[in-house]
Design an enzyme around this catalytic site. Structure first.
Site, PDB file in Angstrom:
ATOM      1  N   LYS A 190       0.887  -1.173   0.000  1.00  0.00           N
ATOM      2  CA  LYS A 190       0.000   0.000   0.000  1.00  0.00           C
ATOM      3  C   LYS A 190       0.920   1.218   0.000  1.00  0.00           C
ATOM      4  CE  LYS A 190      -1.544   2.911   2.265  1.00  0.00           C
ATOM      5  NZ  LYS A 190      -1.428   4.388   2.151  1.00  0.00           N
ATOM      6  N   SER A 243       4.755   6.583  11.265  1.00  0.00           N
ATOM      7  CA  SER A 243       4.750   7.200  12.593  1.00  0.00           C
ATOM      8  C   SER A 243       4.455   6.166  13.692  1.00  0.00           C
ATOM      9  CB  SER A 243       3.683   8.290  12.645  1.00  0.00           C
ATOM     10  OG  SER A 243       2.408   7.726  12.447  1.00  0.00           O
ATOM     11  N   GLU A 264       8.860  -0.006  11.665  1.00  0.00           N
ATOM     12  CA  GLU A 264       9.986   0.944  11.661  1.00  0.00           C
ATOM     13  C   GLU A 264       9.373   2.328  11.839  1.00  0.00           C
ATOM     14  OE1 GLU A 264      12.103   3.576  11.212  1.00  0.00           O
ATOM     15  OE2 GLU A 264      12.481   3.243   9.080  1.00  0.00           O
ATOM     16  N   GLU A 401       9.486  13.998  17.125  1.00  0.00           N
ATOM     17  CA  GLU A 401      10.025  13.913  15.772  1.00  0.00           C
ATOM     18  C   GLU A 401       9.366  15.002  14.909  1.00  0.00           C
ATOM     19  OE1 GLU A 401       9.184  10.389  13.258  1.00  0.00           O
ATOM     20  OE2 GLU A 401      11.343  10.323  12.919  1.00  0.00           O
TER      21      GLU A 401
END
Ligand code: NAI
Ligand code: MG
Length: 499
Positions: A190, A243, A264, A401
């Site tokens: 995807k 995220s 990840e 982040e």
């Protein structure tokens, strides 16, 4: 020098041809779902084309196509033959490197020379790496007893669902599908809504080589399309990059099926510069480590830079001077160093962090470089790089982040303190230390709470080296032989009794 208008025709034509399409069963087809979403060019905010918002029928066809094709892929081909086909994919992708780079620059706003061309090269090399080690999918023999030959077999898991982000779409897709395919799995990818085109072109190219259906690609958003993919009973393994928040949704959403999940999920990576390091090397290292040419949109960006107090003044001065030299502009122009932020929402998020930083008492925002002057880019999502000083490690900007060209430079004097600060984050993806003092470097290697630690450099993901984070940076590894064995095969224990 060619302008965006002169250069755009080729990637634009490609985009028109790929619009609304997905890859199912080896064919580029129109999605069943009539819903679409816009794909803007972040440098101008003009709409390039529409992409398919896949629904239940599309997800179902993609998964069934992968499941059908996987059986033959695993059983009719030897691992060596699968590897040979991956090598052929690599050669073809290499031939189309420039075209892929231009299409990616158009849809992501990343600069062609500094980012997209490099990434297109890594894509081919990742296929070469896994093509070369496909034959290494070996089990073990076990000295269990004298009447049994006891061993383990490595088998493909089945159908892998891979959900990828937009920041390095070609490379992050390759890290998932090359090992999955080498190990004999079928795949459904995807793509990210912000970058659906270059990956689709890769799928189209690759499907001229691979048996139809082993690799399928769908597009659509998270709550709509990904949720259907995650819940689909035909998916045997999930692998996700993005995220933390979305990673948790994917992990949770797959719990009822008990399928393995690899995640990840980004980072807040520290760079520690020691007293003995020379200034030029440290500053050059900071520039590449912060991935400024990718607008800082990297999970390993050195977004917290701890500089020894003896050199922080000259360090910041030189870093500002060097970042000032980066040329922001048309991503498709080869003289451009820095392009744009990916999307309006990320743009606003990054600007909000900068605003918060600037309003913090004691903080200094060193804004570098210049916005493009050409009015064609007035609406483009360009953000000037910002180097903050005067923020404490527990500040929001040093903990969250940002995924933009924003870094925080902090001073340190005591080694134990800097290690503690480096580790004081919910992430644990990557860390670097810059020193010629080997005992100090060795101490840091032991103490840094990160999955990828480097001394005196900050390379991005490299085929062959296990890559993956600790803590909230994720679960599992990518990019290596071990990653393929652990995450894309299942282990079967076999006992053969001689009687
Ligand atoms: P995201 O994690 O929301 O999106 C990544 C992928 O997840 C896309 O394919 C998206 O369609 C899918 N997704 C989004 N929402 C979903 C949901 N509710 N359920 C299932 N799937 C969903 O990342 P986003 O929103 O693009 O960026 C937000 C932040 O995530 C960035 O600022 C950055 O901090 C981080 N990020 C980290 C990346 C990394 O390399 N580790 C890559 C991209 C983003
Ligand atoms: Mg999101």
């Amino acid at each position: 020098m060619q302008t965006q208008a002169q250069k755009q025709s080729s990637p634009y034509e490609l985009a028109q041809r790929l619009a609304g399409k997905i890859m199912i069963g080896g064919n580029l087809v129109k999605a069943e779902s009539s819903e679409t979403f816009d794909v803007p060019n972040p440098a101008t905010m003009e709409i390039i084309c529409q992409a398919a918002q896949c629904g239940q029928a599309d997800v179902d066809m993609a998964v069934k196509s992968a499941a059908r094709a996987q059986k033959g892929w695993a059983h009719d081909y030897t691992a060596f033959e699968r590897g040979q086909l991956l090598h052929k994919c690599a050669d073809l992708l290499e031939k189309h490197k420039d075209e892929l780079a231009a299409l990616m620059a158009l849809e992501t706003g990343k600069a062609l020379r500094t980012e997209c061309q490099v990434e297109a090269g890594v894509l081919a090399n990742t296929f070469r790496f896994y093509g070369g080690i496909a034959g290494e999918i070996k089990g073990e023999t076990v000295p269990f007893n004298n009447t049994c030959l006891t061993l383990t077999l490595r088998e493909p898991i089945g159908v892998v669902g891979a959900i990828i982000p937009w920041n390095v779409p070609l490379m992050l897709m390759a890290l998932k599908i090359a090992p999955a395919l080498a190990a004999g799995n079928g795949v459904v990818v995807k793509s990210a809504e912000e970058a659906p085109l270059a990956v689709l072109r890769v799928a189209e190219l690759r499907n001229t080589i691979l048996p139809p259906g082993v690799f399928n690609l769908i597009s659509g958003d998270g709550p709509g399309t990904v949720a259907l993919l995650v819940a689909h009973e035909g998916i045997d393994k999930l692998t996700f990059t993005g995220s933390v928040e979305t990673g948790q949704i994917v992990y949770g959403g797959s719990a009822h099926k008990l399928v393995p999940v690899t995640l990840e999920l980004g980072g807040k990576s520290p760079m520690i510069v020691c007293e003995d390091m020379d200034l030029d090397r440290a500053v050059t290292g900071a520039l590449t480590s912060m991935r400024f040419t990718r607008q800082g949109q990297s999970c390993t960006a050195a977004s917290r830079i701890f500089v020894h107090e003896s050199m922080i003044g000259p360090f910041v001065e030189k870093m500002v001077a060097e970042v000032n030299k980066l040329k922001m502009g048309d991503p498709l122009d080869e003289s451009t160093d820095m392009g744009t932020i990916i999307s309006q929402s990320q743009y606003e998020k990054v600007l909000e962090y900068i605003r918060i930083g600037k309003e913090t008492t004691g903080a200094v925002a060193h804004e570098c470089s210049e916005l493009p002057k050409d009015s064609a880019f007035d609406k483009g999502l360009f953000v000037r790089p910002v180097i903050f000083t005067g923020l404490a490690n527990d500040h929001k900007l040093c903990q969250e982040e940002i995924f933009g060209p924003v870094t925080c430079v902090m001073s340190w004097s005591n080694f134990d303190d800097v290690i503690r600060m480096a580790n004081d984050t919910e992430y644990g993806l990557a860390a670097t230390i810059w020193t010629y003092d080997l005992p100090q470097a060795m101490q840091a290697i032991k103490q840094l709470d990160a999955g990828f630690v480097q001394v005196n450099q900050n390379l991005v993901v490299q085929p062959g080296l296990s890559y993956g984070g600790f803590k909230k940076s994720g679960i599992g590894k990518e990019a290596s032989l071990e990653a393929m064995l652990e995450h894309f095969t299942r282990k079967k224990t076999v006992l053969i009794n001689q009687g």
